[in-house]
Design an enzyme around this catalytic site. Structure first.
Site, mmCIF file in Angstrom:
data_model
loop_
_atom_site.group_PDB
_atom_site.id
_atom_site.type_symbol
_atom_site.label_atom_id
_atom_site.label_comp_id
_atom_site.label_asym_id
_atom_site.label_seq_id
_atom_site.Cartn_x
_atom_site.Cartn_y
_atom_site.Cartn_z
ATOM 1 N N VAL A 14 -24.582 15.477 14.115
ATOM 2 C CA VAL A 14 -23.909 16.350 12.976
ATOM 3 C C VAL A 14 -23.731 17.653 13.416
ATOM 4 C CG1 VAL A 14 -24.035 17.141 10.758
ATOM 5 C CG2 VAL A 14 -25.235 14.960 11.305
ATOM 6 N N LYS A 106 -31.463 15.997 3.495
ATOM 7 C CA LYS A 106 -31.975 15.591 2.122
ATOM 8 C C LYS A 106 -33.584 15.568 2.032
ATOM 9 C CE LYS A 106 -30.788 12.472 5.497
ATOM 10 N NZ LYS A 106 -29.773 11.985 6.349
ATOM 11 N N GLY A 188 -25.654 6.893 16.376
ATOM 12 C CA GLY A 188 -26.031 8.230 15.690
ATOM 13 C C GLY A 188 -26.063 8.236 14.072
ATOM 14 N N GLU A 191 -31.971 7.849 10.996
ATOM 15 C CA GLU A 191 -32.692 9.247 11.311
ATOM 16 C C GLU A 191 -33.439 9.058 12.298
ATOM 17 O OE1 GLU A 191 -32.637 11.639 8.403
ATOM 18 O OE2 GLU A 191 -30.958 10.118 8.352
ATOM 19 N N LYS A 206 -32.071 10.833 -1.189
ATOM 20 C CA LYS A 206 -30.655 11.211 -1.578
ATOM 21 C C LYS A 206 -30.735 11.043 -3.359
ATOM 22 C CE LYS A 206 -28.804 9.948 2.604
ATOM 23 N NZ LYS A 206 -28.303 8.856 3.686
ATOM 24 N N GLY A 303 -22.715 9.319 10.508
ATOM 25 C CA GLY A 303 -21.907 9.732 11.777
ATOM 26 C C GLY A 303 -21.350 11.026 11.816
HETATM 27 N N1 HSE Z 1 -29.691 7.895 8.356
HETATM 28 C C1 HSE Z 1 -28.608 8.043 7.337
HETATM 29 C C2 HSE Z 1 -27.745 6.976 6.915
HETATM 30 C C3 HSE Z 1 -27.769 9.276 7.787
HETATM 31 O O1 HSE Z 1 -27.878 6.087 7.479
HETATM 32 O O2 HSE Z 1 -27.196 7.050 5.932
HETATM 33 C C4 HSE Z 1 -27.050 9.928 6.702
HETATM 34 O O3 HSE Z 1 -27.675 10.551 5.753
#
Ligand code: HSE
Length: 436
Positions: A14, A106, A188, A191, A206, A303
């Site tokens: 990111v 988050k 990517g 987590e 989230k 992404g």
């Molecule tokens: N690991 C998270 C996902 C990244 O796959 O949604 C974005 O928050």
């Protein structure tokens, strides 16, 4: 006008995306903000020739994130390190030093958001976190501002890109769970600890944030019920399709007469719903407001550049309101400090949902009657039944039931009786949401 000076902490997926978007779209950003937005400092765990900005003398590079929060030349600290600590300490220090903060974290907001927002408000700085939920979808802005006239009744979202990518590839290509997860990591999406994706912790972070904005309640991650996708089998995916449903990993927040449900779990959704057709790394959030009715927000949930799109939007928001006082900005969670609602968050016993159940039963007369009797004792109404053919003579058979909406404690009681009386050694249960 003076430029806005950015300090980036984290140059991973990111962070790299954020640097690329800020540089590529610098002209448009300056046009929109009325001043330039410049990265002046960046920190990454390892610095070498390949590190972004290695050849850019205008950006001071450091392998210590504390250099960014303590740099007097930085106006806005962008936290892209992730995790609870030291992100919390770094962000609190940045606030103490009078800097605005943008974060995609988050976990940090869900766990420590109330503390961080209080510190920011006292210091008169902003903490923005659009990228923390649903990647590039501007769902925080939509809920906190666009829907602010509404009483939110419920919301349901596919809010983990990795999990949705895995479920889609399993269903469409029959791919193996671990194999798809490895691809999500390489892209990517996942987590640092991918169990956060697979076991629903990331989605629960989230959902906690979305529920807080929707119902003006404090952030209560510890009360969000969380169930992952690791136990979803190919059989369940196929049976769900036969019944006209898709299995999605859904976060649901709903206000009921008894309190607020906050839950993340695999869910059967009717195939004809738009959200059931959100595939791959895409995310979607469906929000039901009393005035507007249902609205649906769709986009890439993970992404580099989709997430950077949200990070940079927050930077621009801060830059646009640089001189405004805290009272003249939108509140962090959409409600005024001290005006939060004390509506209780319900325990899972009090959830009310319909269910998909898969039992493995002996192929003998009376089995269905035994199951039906136990369910009748708990006043659970059965909506559909499918019995599969035995694979060989004498083998047990899969019995699939769809129930109507029932209180979870009644379902727990019925299933423990089905299991203890050995009708089915274990029962797979997946909640069903009709979302209408
Ligand atoms: N690991 C998270 C996902 C990244 O796959 O949604 C974005 O928050």
């Amino acid at each position: 006008m003076k430029s806005v000076r950015i300090g980036l902490m984290g140059l991973g997926t990111v962070g790299g995306g954020t640097a690329a978007v800020l540089q590529r779209n610098a002209e448009e950003i300056t046009q929109r903000v009325g001043r330039s937005v410049d990265i002046v400092r960046a920190a990454a765990r390892e610095i070498n020739e390949q590190t972004a900005f290695a050849a850019d003398s205008a950006v001071k590079l450091s392998d210590d994130a504390w250099d960014v929060v303590n740099d007097a030349d930085v106006d806005v600290v962008v936290e892209l390190i992730g995790g609870y600590s030291p992100a919390r300490e770094l962000v609190l220090k940045a606030i103490e030093n009078g800097k605005h903060v943008v974060t995609a974290n988050k976990a940090l907001i869900a766990m420590h958001g109330d503390e961080i927002f209080a510190a920011a408000s006292a210091k008169g700085v902003s903490v923005c976190y659009e990228a923390a939920v649903a990647g590039g979808i501007p769902i925080i802005k939509a809920m906190r501002e666009g829907l602010t006239a509404n009483k939110i009744e419920w919301l349901a979202g596919i809010i983990n890109g990795t999990g949705n990518f895995i479920l889609t590839e399993m269903r469409d290509k029959g791919r193996d769970f671990d194999d798809v997860l490895k691809e999500a990591q390489a892209l990517g999406y996942a987590e640092a600890d991918p169990t956060f994706d697979v076991e629903g912790i990331d989605a629960a972070h989230k959902l906690t944030i979305l529920a807080s904005i929707a119902f003006s309640i404090p952030l209560q991650f510890d009360k969000t019920f969380t169930e992952g996708i690791s136990k979803v089998t190919t059989e369940d995916v196929i049976y769900a399709e036969e019944l006209g449903y898709r299995i999605k990993h859904l976060g649901v927040a709903r206000k009921t007469a008894k309190g607020i449900e906050m839950r993340v779990h695999p869910t059967l959704i009717p195939q004809k719903r738009l959200i059931a057709n959100v595939d791959g790394v895409m995310n979607a959030v469906l929000v039901q407001g009393d005035a507007v009715g249902p609205t649906l927000y769709y986009g890439a949930g993970a992404g580099a550049e989709p997430t950077a799109s949200a990070v940079v939007a927050d930077i621009i928001d801060i830059a646009r309101t640089f001189e405004a006082t805290v009272e003249n900005k939108v509140c962090a969670l959409g409600y005024q400090s001290g005006k939060e609602s004390n509506t209780a968050v319900l325990s899972s016993d009090d959830f009310e949902t319909a269910y998909y159940l898969r039992l493995s039963v002996d192929d003998r007369p009376g089995v269905l009657a035994d199951v039906a009797r136990i369910f009748a004792e708990q006043e659970i109404s059965i909506e559909a039944v499918i019995q599969k053919e035995p694979v060989s003579e004498g083998a047990s058979v899969d019995l699939i039931l769809l129930t109507q909406t029932v209180q979870e404690k009644r379902m727990n009681a019925a299933l423990s009786k089905v299991e203890s009386s050995k009708i089915s050694e274990s029962v797979t249960r997946i909640r069903v949401e009709h979302l209408n």
